[in-house]
Write a protein that holds these residues in place. Sequence first.
Motif, mmCIF file in Angstrom:
data_model
loop_
_atom_site.group_PDB
_atom_site.id
_atom_site.type_symbol
_atom_site.label_atom_id
_atom_site.label_comp_id
_atom_site.label_asym_id
_atom_site.label_seq_id
_atom_site.Cartn_x
_atom_site.Cartn_y
_atom_site.Cartn_z
ATOM 1 N N GLU A 27 -27.706 36.567 11.231
ATOM 2 C CA GLU A 27 -27.302 37.441 10.131
ATOM 3 C C GLU A 27 -28.495 37.736 9.216
ATOM 4 N N PRO A 28 -28.686 38.995 8.837
ATOM 5 C CA PRO A 28 -29.793 39.322 7.924
ATOM 6 C C PRO A 28 -29.620 38.617 6.571
ATOM 7 N N ALA A 29 -30.729 38.190 5.990
ATOM 8 C CA ALA A 29 -30.687 37.471 4.707
ATOM 9 C C ALA A 29 -30.016 38.307 3.617
ATOM 10 N N GLU A 30 -30.203 39.604 3.646
ATOM 11 C CA GLU A 30 -29.606 40.466 2.620
ATOM 12 C C GLU A 30 -28.075 40.424 2.675
ATOM 13 N N SER A 31 -27.524 40.302 3.852
ATOM 14 C CA SER A 31 -26.073 40.176 4.009
ATOM 15 C C SER A 31 -25.581 38.842 3.426
ATOM 16 N N VAL A 32 -26.355 37.791 3.663
ATOM 17 C CA VAL A 32 -26.030 36.473 3.095
ATOM 18 C C VAL A 32 -26.082 36.550 1.570
ATOM 19 N N ARG A 33 -27.099 37.219 1.054
ATOM 20 C CA ARG A 33 -27.259 37.388 -0.403
ATOM 21 C C ARG A 33 -26.054 38.102 -1.005
ATOM 22 N N LYS A 34 -25.561 39.122 -0.338
ATOM 23 C CA LYS A 34 -24.410 39.868 -0.855
ATOM 24 C C LYS A 34 -23.169 38.988 -0.945
ATOM 25 N N ARG A 35 -22.951 38.117 0.043
ATOM 26 C CA ARG A 35 -21.807 37.192 -0.014
ATOM 27 C C ARG A 35 -21.965 36.200 -1.163
ATOM 28 N N ALA A 36 -23.187 35.708 -1.355
ATOM 29 C CA ALA A 36 -23.438 34.768 -2.452
ATOM 30 C C ALA A 36 -23.199 35.448 -3.798
ATOM 31 N N LEU A 37 -23.657 36.694 -3.928
ATOM 32 C CA LEU A 37 -23.458 37.431 -5.184
ATOM 33 C C LEU A 37 -21.984 37.725 -5.440
ATOM 34 N N ALA A 38 -21.219 37.996 -4.394
ATOM 35 C CA ALA A 38 -19.780 38.234 -4.563
ATOM 36 C C ALA A 38 -19.102 37.000 -5.144
ATOM 37 N N CYS A 39 -19.459 35.820 -4.650
ATOM 38 C CA CYS A 39 -18.896 34.576 -5.176
ATOM 39 C C CYS A 39 -19.368 34.344 -6.602
ATOM 40 N N TYR A 40 -20.650 34.553 -6.840
ATOM 41 C CA TYR A 40 -21.238 34.394 -8.166
ATOM 42 C C TYR A 40 -20.474 35.225 -9.198
ATOM 43 N N GLU A 41 -20.208 36.489 -8.880
ATOM 44 C CA GLU A 41 -19.508 37.375 -9.817
ATOM 45 C C GLU A 41 -18.113 36.850 -10.146
ATOM 46 N N ILE A 42 -17.414 36.357 -9.157
ATOM 47 C CA ILE A 42 -16.062 35.822 -9.386
ATOM 48 C C ILE A 42 -16.128 34.579 -10.262
ATOM 49 N N VAL A 43 -17.060 33.672 -9.959
ATOM 50 C CA VAL A 43 -17.176 32.432 -10.742
ATOM 51 C C VAL A 43 -17.586 32.751 -12.177
ATOM 52 N N ARG A 44 -18.522 33.671 -12.358
ATOM 53 C CA ARG A 44 -18.940 34.044 -13.724
ATOM 54 C C ARG A 44 -17.759 34.601 -14.524
ATOM 55 N N ARG A 45 -16.897 35.353 -13.846
ATOM 56 C CA ARG A 45 -15.744 35.947 -14.516
ATOM 57 C C ARG A 45 -14.648 34.901 -14.798
ATOM 58 N N ASP A 46 -14.339 34.066 -13.801
ATOM 59 C CA ASP A 46 -13.192 33.163 -13.902
ATOM 60 C C ASP A 46 -13.519 31.779 -14.457
ATOM 61 N N ALA A 47 -14.777 31.382 -14.423
ATOM 62 C CA ALA A 47 -15.174 30.065 -14.931
ATOM 63 C C ALA A 47 -16.525 30.193 -15.636
ATOM 64 N N PRO A 48 -16.570 30.960 -16.736
ATOM 65 C CA PRO A 48 -17.853 31.229 -17.388
ATOM 66 C C PRO A 48 -18.529 29.978 -17.957
ATOM 67 N N GLU A 49 -17.783 28.881 -18.078
ATOM 68 C CA GLU A 49 -18.370 27.644 -18.597
ATOM 69 C C GLU A 49 -19.314 26.990 -17.588
ATOM 70 N N LEU A 50 -19.184 27.350 -16.312
ATOM 71 C CA LEU A 50 -20.061 26.796 -15.290
ATOM 72 C C LEU A 50 -21.379 27.561 -15.290
ATOM 73 N N GLU A 51 -22.462 26.840 -15.099
ATOM 74 C CA GLU A 51 -23.771 27.473 -14.987
ATOM 75 C C GLU A 51 -24.024 27.756 -13.510
ATOM 76 N N VAL A 52 -24.029 29.035 -13.138
ATOM 77 C CA VAL A 52 -24.211 29.421 -11.738
ATOM 78 C C VAL A 52 -25.397 30.358 -11.596
ATOM 79 N N GLU A 53 -26.005 30.315 -10.427
ATOM 80 C CA GLU A 53 -27.167 31.148 -10.155
ATOM 81 C C GLU A 53 -27.262 31.365 -8.648
ATOM 82 N N VAL A 54 -27.689 32.535 -8.227
ATOM 83 C CA VAL A 54 -27.966 32.798 -6.813
ATOM 84 C C VAL A 54 -29.473 32.715 -6.629
ATOM 85 N N VAL A 55 -29.891 31.901 -5.659
ATOM 86 C CA VAL A 55 -31.316 31.653 -5.450
ATOM 87 C C VAL A 55 -31.669 31.781 -3.968
#
Length: 169
Positions: free
Chosen positions: A62-90
Motif C-alpha cells: 500500500e502506498p504511504a500516502e494511502s496509509v497517511r489518509k487513514r491515519a488522518l481520518a482517525c485523527y480527525e475523529i479523535v480530535r472531534r470526539d475526545a479533544p482532551e487527548l493529545e494526538v498527532e499523525v507522524v
Amino acid sequence: SEMCIRDSCAAQPSHDWAARSPVTDFTVNANGTLALLEATLKAYQYPDKLKEILPTLRAITEPAESVRKRALACYEIVRRDAPELEVEVVPSSAQAGSGALPAQEIPSFAMTVQHATLSPDELARELRLSEPPIFTQIHENRVLFDFRTVLQGEHLQIAAALEKLRPQD
C-alpha cells in the motif's frame, strides 16, 4: 466466489487440548497449515486480485500516502470526539516479517496518543482490554498506532475506544 486469506491465533482452550493430545494437535495444525498454503497458492491464479485476497500483501504494498489518509481520518475523529487527548499523525516505518524478509522497513504513518491521566502502559492495557482488543506500540512515552496495520474501517473502532477512555473532569 470471494476469497480472503487471513491467519488467526488459537485461544487458550485449544492450547489446553494440545497439551492433552499433542499428536492430534500436530495433525490439526499441519492440516491447517497445508490448507492455508494451498489457498495462498490458488490465490496466485488471480494475479490481478492478489491484493484483495492476501491482506498481508495489500498492507506491504500500500502506498504511504494511502496509509497517511487513514491515519488522518482517525485523527480527525479523535480530535472531534475526545479533544482532551493529545494526538498527532507522524511519519513512521513498519517492518515486513522476519525470516524470508528480515527487517525490511516500509514507509508508514502512525497516530500517537498521549492521555492526561493514564500512562502509556496503562492506556495500552486499557485498549487491549477493549472490545475488540486493540494492540499498540509505545514509542517515546506515547501510544502509537501504525496505520499500515489498520485495515480499512478499523480506524472507527480505534476512535471509539479512545473516546471511551477520554479523561473525565
